[in-house]
Motif scaffolding. Structure first.
Motif, PDB file in Angstrom:
ATOM      1  N   ARG A  50      -4.391  22.844 -12.763  1.00 30.25           N
ATOM      2  CA  ARG A  50      -5.016  21.734 -12.052  1.00 30.25           C
ATOM      3  C   ARG A  50      -4.801  21.811 -10.536  1.00 30.25           C
ATOM      4  NH1 ARG A  50      -6.364  17.190 -15.033  1.00 30.25           N
ATOM      5  NH2 ARG A  50      -6.624  17.734 -17.221  1.00 30.25           N
ATOM      6  N   ILE A  51      -3.873  22.671 -10.084  1.00 30.28           N
ATOM      7  CA  ILE A  51      -3.531  22.740  -8.669  1.00 30.28           C
ATOM      8  C   ILE A  51      -4.514  23.649  -7.934  1.00 30.28           C
ATOM      9  CG2 ILE A  51      -1.724  23.361  -7.005  1.00 30.28           C
ATOM     10  CD1 ILE A  51       0.335  22.853  -9.184  1.00 30.28           C
ATOM     11  N   HIS A  52      -4.945  23.235  -6.749  1.00 27.09           N
ATOM     12  CA  HIS A  52      -5.839  24.063  -5.933  1.00 27.09           C
ATOM     13  C   HIS A  52      -5.193  25.433  -5.731  1.00 27.09           C
ATOM     14  CE1 HIS A  52      -8.083  25.504  -2.453  1.00 27.09           C
ATOM     15  NE2 HIS A  52      -8.980  24.561  -2.703  1.00 27.09           N
ATOM     16  N   ASN A 111       6.458  18.874  -0.907  1.00 31.06           N
ATOM     17  CA  ASN A 111       5.193  19.238  -0.265  1.00 31.06           C
ATOM     18  C   ASN A 111       4.035  18.540  -0.955  1.00 31.06           C
ATOM     19  OD1 ASN A 111       5.638  20.991  -2.566  1.00 31.06           O
ATOM     20  ND2 ASN A 111       3.866  22.160  -1.917  1.00 31.06           N
ATOM     21  N   ASN A 112       2.942  18.403  -0.230  1.00 35.93           N
ATOM     22  CA  ASN A 112       1.724  17.849  -0.801  1.00 35.93           C
ATOM     23  C   ASN A 112       0.883  18.962  -1.397  1.00 35.93           C
ATOM     24  OD1 ASN A 112       1.492  15.062  -0.781  1.00 35.93           O
ATOM     25  ND2 ASN A 112       0.919  14.989   1.380  1.00 35.93           N
ATOM     26  N   ILE A 113       0.316  18.719  -2.565  1.00 32.25           N
ATOM     27  CA  ILE A 113      -0.611  19.666  -3.175  1.00 32.25           C
ATOM     28  C   ILE A 113      -1.843  18.895  -3.652  1.00 32.25           C
ATOM     29  CG2 ILE A 113       1.125  21.353  -3.915  1.00 32.25           C
ATOM     30  CD1 ILE A 113       1.123  20.061  -6.656  1.00 32.25           C
ATOM     31  N   ARG A 114      -2.933  19.624  -3.802  1.00 32.75           N
ATOM     32  CA  ARG A 114      -4.145  19.031  -4.349  1.00 32.75           C
ATOM     33  C   ARG A 114      -4.254  19.387  -5.827  1.00 32.75           C
ATOM     34  NH1 ARG A 114      -7.812  22.048  -0.067  1.00 32.75           N
ATOM     35  NH2 ARG A 114      -6.017  23.441  -0.311  1.00 32.75           N
ATOM     36  N   MET A 115      -4.439  18.334  -6.654  1.00 37.26           N
ATOM     37  CA  MET A 115      -4.590  18.555  -8.093  1.00 37.26           C
ATOM     38  C   MET A 115      -5.854  17.877  -8.595  1.00 37.26           C
ATOM     39  SD  MET A 115      -0.712  18.183  -9.665  1.00 37.26           S
ATOM     40  CE  MET A 115      -1.314  18.562 -11.327  1.00 37.26           C
ATOM     41  N   ARG A 116      -6.533  18.558  -9.513  1.00 33.61           N
ATOM     42  CA  ARG A 116      -7.737  17.989 -10.110  1.00 33.61           C
ATOM     43  C   ARG A 116      -7.359  16.917 -11.128  1.00 33.61           C
ATOM     44  NH1 ARG A 116      -9.871  20.995 -13.350  1.00 33.61           N
ATOM     45  NH2 ARG A 116      -8.622  22.910 -13.183  1.00 33.61           N
ATOM     46  N   ASP A 117      -8.057  15.782 -11.052  1.00 33.75           N
ATOM     47  CA  ASP A 117      -7.818  14.742 -12.055  1.00 33.75           C
ATOM     48  C   ASP A 117      -8.723  14.963 -13.258  1.00 33.75           C
ATOM     49  OD1 ASP A 117     -10.356  13.894 -11.324  1.00 33.75           O
ATOM     50  OD2 ASP A 117      -9.659  12.117 -10.227  1.00 33.75           O
ATOM     51  N   GLY A 118      -8.751  13.999 -14.142  1.00 36.11           N
ATOM     52  CA  GLY A 118      -9.529  14.156 -15.367  1.00 36.11           C
ATOM     53  C   GLY A 118     -11.013  14.312 -15.138  1.00 36.11           C
ATOM     54  N   SER A 119     -11.527  13.838 -13.983  1.00 37.89           N
ATOM     55  CA  SER A 119     -12.961  13.959 -13.688  1.00 37.89           C
ATOM     56  C   SER A 119     -13.273  15.195 -12.865  1.00 37.89           C
ATOM     57  CB  SER A 119     -13.437  12.707 -12.935  1.00 37.89           C
ATOM     58  OG  SER A 119     -12.783  12.595 -11.686  1.00 37.89           O
ATOM     59  N   GLY A 120     -12.242  15.998 -12.546  1.00 37.38           N
ATOM     60  CA  GLY A 120     -12.461  17.225 -11.800  1.00 37.38           C
ATOM     61  C   GLY A 120     -12.349  17.084 -10.294  1.00 37.38           C
ATOM     62  N   LEU A 121     -12.024  15.880  -9.816  1.00 38.13           N
ATOM     63  CA  LEU A 121     -11.874  15.650  -8.384  1.00 38.13           C
ATOM     64  C   LEU A 121     -10.429  15.924  -7.957  1.00 38.13           C
ATOM     65  CD1 LEU A 121     -13.874  12.306  -8.029  1.00 38.13           C
ATOM     66  CD2 LEU A 121     -14.661  14.628  -7.497  1.00 38.13           C
ATOM     67  N   TYR A 122     -10.272  16.481  -6.762  1.00 40.47           N
ATOM     68  CA  TYR A 122      -8.931  16.745  -6.255  1.00 40.47           C
ATOM     69  C   TYR A 122      -8.325  15.469  -5.674  1.00 40.47           C
ATOM     70  CZ  TYR A 122      -9.143  21.821  -6.764  1.00 40.47           C
ATOM     71  OH  TYR A 122      -9.200  23.095  -7.269  1.00 40.47           O
ATOM     72  N   VAL A 123      -7.077  15.223  -6.032  1.00 36.11           N
ATOM     73  CA  VAL A 123      -6.312  14.102  -5.473  1.00 36.11           C
ATOM     74  C   VAL A 123      -5.025  14.663  -4.880  1.00 36.11           C
ATOM     75  CG1 VAL A 123      -7.271  12.416  -7.065  1.00 36.11           C
ATOM     76  CG2 VAL A 123      -5.172  13.627  -7.685  1.00 36.11           C
TER      77      VAL A 123
END
Length: 250
Positions: free
Chosen positions: A87-89, A122-134
């Motif tokens: 899920r992580i960018h 650190n901050n990371i971008r992860m995809r949620d259940g709808s596929g959007l990065y949070v």
């Protein structure tokens, strides 16, 4: 550099010794991870490097990301939580692994009794259940070492982040000191001359050759070599070069 394989070698190939009462220590750390999941709604991952096993405790964040129901748990036979990693960018995942490698090598320069004082964030971008990065705040602690100095248990925490500008840092939880992860103030560990000596050692130069290149006496070279080993808490020059590279000293 294959960061995953490098980390795998560093973490899993430590020389673990058999110690009494370790089962109780592991159970204690499981309770710590469970508490984070319950109180902070974290996804808490406790990894045991000796057995190559991870215990995952899911808080409310897991539901927000569509990974699992809150208050559920999972055991995987790996220290790599691939379901979370997927899920992580990709750019953030690579930087996360690089930061963890730098942190592991940094801790080798810290007295054993102080190692659990430090953690990385650190901050990371992860995809949620709808596929959007949070934005997600990732923190990692090495929470248990064995008496021989090998680092056995790591705790990773994932929480929704409220500060997108949060960088890669190392925090000393005992005194609040913050170190930038990219440098980890590692440049201050060795003097300029010691770095020069170590670079020449890494190139295969002997003490006599180093003395000639730097126009110093062989006794001075040997004194620098001894100081390097003491500062990096290693027994030989090969280990010193390896750790120095992990800390980006050269």
């Amino acid at each position: 550099m294959d960061v995953i394989h490098k980390l795998n070698d560093e973490l899993l190939k430590q020389k673990f010794t058999k110690e009494q009462e370790w089962s109780a220590r592991l159970d204690e750390c499981k309770q710590i991870a469970l508490s984070y999941a319950r109180i902070e709604n974290s996804i808490a991952v406790l990894s045991d490097m000796k057995t190559n096993t991870s215990y995952i405790f899911y808080g409310g964040v897991a539901e927000r990301l569509g990974l699992a129901k809150r208050s559920t748990t999972k055991i995987i036979h790996s220290i790599w939580e691939e379901e979370i990693f997927s899920r992580i960018h990709p750019d953030d995942l690579l930087e996360k692994h690089l930061q963890e490698l730098r942190f592991f090598n940094f801790l080798k320069t810290v007295p054993k009794k102080e190692r659990t004082d430090y953690y990385i964030a650190n901050n990371i971008r992860m995809r949620d259940g709808s596929g959007l990065y949070v934005q997600v705040l990732h923190r990692m602690f090495y929470i248990a070492s064995q008496s021989d100095g090998s680092i056995r248990l790591a705790l990773c925490l994932y929480n929704l982040s409220t500060n997108a500008s949060f960088g890669n840092i190392i925090i000393n939880s005992a005194d609040g000191c913050i170190l930038e992860s990219e440098t980890q103030t590692a440049n201050n560990i060795l003097s300029g001359r010691e770095k020069e000596v170590l670079q020449l050692i890494d190139k295969g130069k002997m003490s006599k050759e180093i003395a000639s290149v730097l126009s110093i006496s062989i006794n001075t070279v040997n004194r620098h070599r001894q100081n390097i080993l003491e500062k990096l808490h290693v027994d030989n020059s090969i280990e010193a070069c390896r750790i120095a590279k992990g800390l980006n000293l050269f």
